[in-house]
Motif scaffolding. Structure first.
Motif, PDB file in Angstrom:
ATOM      1  N   GLY A 180      64.430 -59.714  27.485  1.00 35.91           N
ATOM      2  CA  GLY A 180      63.670 -60.932  27.267  1.00 35.91           C
ATOM      3  C   GLY A 180      63.438 -61.621  28.597  1.00 35.91           C
ATOM      4  O   GLY A 180      63.815 -61.104  29.652  1.00 35.91           O
ATOM      5  N   VAL A 181      62.813 -62.786  28.548  1.00 32.15           N
ATOM      6  CA  VAL A 181      62.554 -63.548  29.772  1.00 32.15           C
ATOM      7  C   VAL A 181      62.960 -65.012  29.560  1.00 32.15           C
ATOM      8  O   VAL A 181      62.788 -65.547  28.468  1.00 32.15           O
ATOM      9  CB  VAL A 181      61.061 -63.471  30.172  1.00 32.15           C
ATOM     10  N   PRO A 182      63.497 -65.628  30.618  1.00 30.49           N
ATOM     11  CA  PRO A 182      63.912 -64.993  31.869  1.00 30.49           C
ATOM     12  C   PRO A 182      65.078 -64.048  31.632  1.00 30.49           C
ATOM     13  O   PRO A 182      65.685 -64.058  30.548  1.00 30.49           O
ATOM     14  CB  PRO A 182      64.312 -66.179  32.751  1.00 30.49           C
ATOM     15  N   ALA A 183      65.410 -63.240  32.636  1.00 30.33           N
ATOM     16  CA  ALA A 183      66.418 -62.192  32.456  1.00 30.33           C
ATOM     17  C   ALA A 183      67.746 -62.752  31.973  1.00 30.33           C
ATOM     18  O   ALA A 183      68.419 -62.140  31.132  1.00 30.33           O
ATOM     19  CB  ALA A 183      66.605 -61.433  33.764  1.00 30.33           C
ATOM     20  N   GLU A 184      68.127 -63.923  32.467  1.00 36.33           N
ATOM     21  CA  GLU A 184      69.431 -64.487  32.102  1.00 36.33           C
ATOM     22  C   GLU A 184      69.470 -64.993  30.656  1.00 36.33           C
ATOM     23  O   GLU A 184      70.545 -65.282  30.116  1.00 36.33           O
ATOM     24  CB  GLU A 184      69.825 -65.618  33.052  1.00 36.33           C
ATOM     25  N   TYR A 185      68.309 -65.098  30.033  1.00 37.56           N
ATOM     26  CA  TYR A 185      68.280 -65.569  28.642  1.00 37.56           C
ATOM     27  C   TYR A 185      68.853 -64.518  27.698  1.00 37.56           C
ATOM     28  O   TYR A 185      69.475 -64.860  26.685  1.00 37.56           O
ATOM     29  CB  TYR A 185      66.843 -65.907  28.238  1.00 37.56           C
ATOM     30  N   THR A 186      68.643 -63.240  28.007  1.00 37.54           N
ATOM     31  CA  THR A 186      69.063 -62.171  27.095  1.00 37.54           C
ATOM     32  C   THR A 186      70.571 -62.180  26.853  1.00 37.54           C
ATOM     33  O   THR A 186      71.002 -62.194  25.685  1.00 37.54           O
ATOM     34  CB  THR A 186      68.583 -60.809  27.597  1.00 37.54           C
TER      35      THR A 186
END
Length: 223
Positions: A180-186
């Motif tokens: 997902g985006v941003p990467a740290e959200y996943t």
């Protein structure tokens, strides 16, 4: 390293006879090089999620696990599509459209689609399951465990997991096979939401659960 107990539990949960591997929106117009959503496509590739999905699909084919690809598409005239959220209005203005029959709605490499795979296409909504053929197909296949992979961790993946749980399936999510985006959200989504309703695991753990014992190892097992 997972314990022997957790490995055995995952192996039982991912029995090939009752498991279906679902890829969500792993199509060229979403995760391909000419994506309508280049940030999401970049995240899917740079994180290794797309490569891990391809590994899982290949292993499923070898292990006899049914694979199902959920594809989102639209008619050129937009007929039947949603207009009740900002997301849909934004999607309608993107330079790459997920039109039925176009290259954009083909499953993206390196994922390989086998003849026995099922491809389910939807013209509306946010979920791969709600209002589509996925649920009846799963029931006809005798599915009890749905292995959910793909994009995005923002919307379609949690939708798929929630719907699967509400419909009575056990959901399993390899955290390194979604993006997902941003990467740290996943990882935040996995930790704070998906882990509450699904079995969270890794691609390697799933591959280990599907790995067949060698002939030598089988022969050494006492009767």
């Amino acid at each position: 390293m997972p314990s022997r107990e957790s490995h055995e539990r995952l192996t039982a949960l991912l029995d090939p006879a009752t498991t279906v591997l679902l890829t969500v929106e792993c199509q060229q117009g979403v995760v391909g090089p000419d994506s309508a959503l280049p940030e999401l496509a970049a995240a899917a590739r740079s994180s290794g999620a797309l490569a891990n999905i391809a590994r899982l699909v290949a292993a499923a084919h070898e292990s006899g696990v049914q694979v199902m690809h959920a594809v989102a598409e639209s008619r050129p005239d937009g007929r039947g599509g949603n207009r009740n959220a900002r997301l849909f209005h934004a999607a309608a203005r993107l330079p790459v459209q997920q039109h039925t029959g176009s290259t954009a709605v083909r499953v993206a490499p390196p994922i390989e689609v086998a003849d026995e795979d099922l491809v389910v296409r939807r013209l509306h909504g946010l979920s791969p399951l709600a209002g589509t053929d996925v649920d009846p197909l799963l029931r006809n296949l005798g599915c009890r465990t749905l292995l959910v992979t793909g994009v995005s961790a923002n919307i379609a993946i949690p939708n798929a997991v929630f719907d699967a749980v509400n419909l009575g399936y056990t959901a399993v999510v390899p955290a390194d096979a979604i993006a997902g985006v941003p990467a740290e959200y996943t990882p935040a989504m996995v930790r704070n939401t998906l882990a509450l309703v699904a079995t969270v695991t890794t691609t390697d753990a799933v591959l280990g659960a599907w790995k067949r014992p060698s002939r030598q190892g089988a022969a050494a097992t006492p009767a």
